[in-house]
Write an enzyme that holds these catalytic residues in place. Structure first.
Site, PDB file in Angstrom:
ATOM      1  N   CYS A 184      -8.013  12.518  -0.269  1.00 38.13           N
ATOM      2  CA  CYS A 184      -6.979  11.946   0.757  1.00 38.13           C
ATOM      3  C   CYS A 184      -5.754  12.260   0.605  1.00 38.13           C
ATOM      4  O   CYS A 184      -4.675  11.975   1.201  1.00 38.13           O
ATOM      5  CB  CYS A 184      -7.323  10.463   0.800  1.00 38.13           C
ATOM      6  N   HIS A 186       0.420   4.222   2.244  1.00 29.35           N
ATOM      7  CA  HIS A 186      -1.305   4.814   2.196  1.00 29.35           C
ATOM      8  C   HIS A 186      -1.773   3.795   3.034  1.00 29.35           C
ATOM      9  O   HIS A 186      -2.702   4.223   3.976  1.00 29.35           O
ATOM     10  CB  HIS A 186      -1.840   5.093   0.945  1.00 29.35           C
ATOM     11  N   HIS A 227      -7.949   6.491   9.037  1.00 26.67           N
ATOM     12  CA  HIS A 227      -7.868   7.331   7.704  1.00 26.67           C
ATOM     13  C   HIS A 227      -8.310   8.822   8.219  1.00 26.67           C
ATOM     14  O   HIS A 227      -9.386   8.947   7.993  1.00 26.67           O
ATOM     15  CB  HIS A 227      -8.588   6.732   6.601  1.00 26.67           C
TER      16      HIS A 227
END
Length: 387
Positions: free
Chosen positions: A157, A277, A311
């Site tokens: 990520c 995040h 995401h």
């Protein structure tokens, strides 16, 4: 050496191109989060989907045919004229490609892999290259006919954000004069079933930092920039990279690596906004709230945009850097979209409300990205000073 993010090409669940993405970003639209029952057997989940016709990969690049590269091509087409001007100035051997992905083209190879499992052989048109992590940077290089250094970063990520930091080091070292940077990831069964196996998927639309948060939505997208020394509207001010080495999939609860990454990125600047995040998982949100509060208190505006896009994994850091770029251009902030149910166990943060304005005053904007294995990165940008 001062570096700039000169131009941005972007496509994600908020839309295609800077104008549409900006409109829906600042409106807090969740229209791109759509229920889908095709990825996980007997289960429907919300995913952030790019719901538009994507460009067709030219036949001469048929080796690179994948949805991932189609997303990359759509983002490239928005800035292709600017890239061609750059090639004319520096030469195609001095333009680097540094991009991040976690999926590459594996989604486009999944039917062939299933056939191999069922029949024992791959179909004739199967080619591993489509799913190799290197394929993204090779496709961009071939599509643009440039021959500078190329690299694909794949650190889960943080991939798209780390690509930008890596390219900055290359330019500073004289390896290249400019770089095409960013990240691309596409929806696929592998990632959705993997996160489902970890019990990390939300039952509905994700709720970052809410007392009711129960996991993430997965999304897809592409964001590509030109990073160079040529003055532009947005200055790339710095980055901070750290590694917790705490756990393969859980963040260090004290957030020490996250704090250090933010410190390194912001330097001596004050902070105007943080794109968190903000995955809406129990552990990430607790760690990040603690880290941001400890470093900056509860007065800096912040939001998680993953409740708008899902995401985007390897593309998340690049797209969220793109959101900072758009915030500086439009002097607006992405609202924090959730149910408003605060978790009293979390350190307090100041979440952006709809119509909140950006007050920069030479302050920087930060974007946090944290990944499996405890690797962390924070990127910092600000509006460039007039020449």
């Amino acid at each position: 050496m001062t570096l700039y993010l000169n131009v941005l090409g972007i496509v994600n669940p908020l839309g295609c191109g800077k104008d549409q993405v900006a409109e829906n970003l600042f409106a807090g639209s969740q229209d791109g989060l759509i229920q889908n029952d095709t990825y996980i057997p007997d289960q429907s989940v919300y995913v952030g989907t790019v719901d538009t016709d994507l460009p067709v990969i030219p036949e001469k690049h048929s080796l690179h045919k994948s949805r991932n590269n189609q997303l990359a091509m759509m983002a490239l087409q928005e800035i292709e004229a600017d890239i061609q001007n750059l090639i004319s100035e520096y030469g195609n051997e001095r333009i680097a490609v540094v991009v991040g992905t976690s999926t590459s083209g594996i989604g486009s190879n999944e039917p062939a892999i299933a056939e191999k499992v069922i029949n024992g052989t791959f179909p004739p048109d199967y080619d591993y290259q489509r799913q190799a992590t290197s394929d993204l940077s090779q496709f961009i290089q071939n599509y643009l006919d440039i021959s500078g250094p190329a690299m694909t970063v794949s650190t889960a990520c943080t991939s798209g954000a780390k690509a930008v930091a890596s390219a900055a080091r290359w330019i500073e070292a004289g390896i290249c004069d400019a770089a095409i940077v960013g990240g691309v990831d596409s929806l696929c069964g592998l990632t959705l079933n993997g996160f489902n196996a970890l019990d990390s998927l939300s039952k509905g639309k994700c709720l970052p930092f809410s007392d009711n948060r129960d996991g993430i939505n997965i999304g897809e997208g592409a964001a590509l920039f030109v990073l160079s020394r040529q003055p532009g509207l947005v200055e790339f001010c710095g980055y901070g990279e750290t590694s917790d080495a705490y756990h393969i999939s859980a963040p260090s609860p004290e957030g020490l690596g996250a704090i250090k990454a933010m410190k390194l990125a912001k330097g001596d600047h004050e902070v105007a906004y943080i794109n968190l995040h903000g995955t809406a998982t129990q552990l990430n949100d607790a760690m990040e709230a603690k880290a941001v509060n400890e470093l900056l208190g509860d007065h800096v505006p912040c939001s998680s945009t993953k409740s708008l896009t899902g995401h985007m994994l390897g593309a998340a850091g690049a797209n969220e850097l793109g959101f900072l770029w758009l915030s500086l251009i439009h002097q607006k902030l992405p609202p924090h979209i959730w149910d408003g149910k605060s978790d009293d166990a979390l350190a307090q943060l100041k979440f952006v409300k709809p119509d909140d304005k950006l007050e920069t005053d030479n302050k920087v904007l930060l974007s946090n990205s944290f990944a499996f294995g405890g690797n962390n990165i924070c990127l910092a940008v600000k509006k460039a000073s007039p020449l």
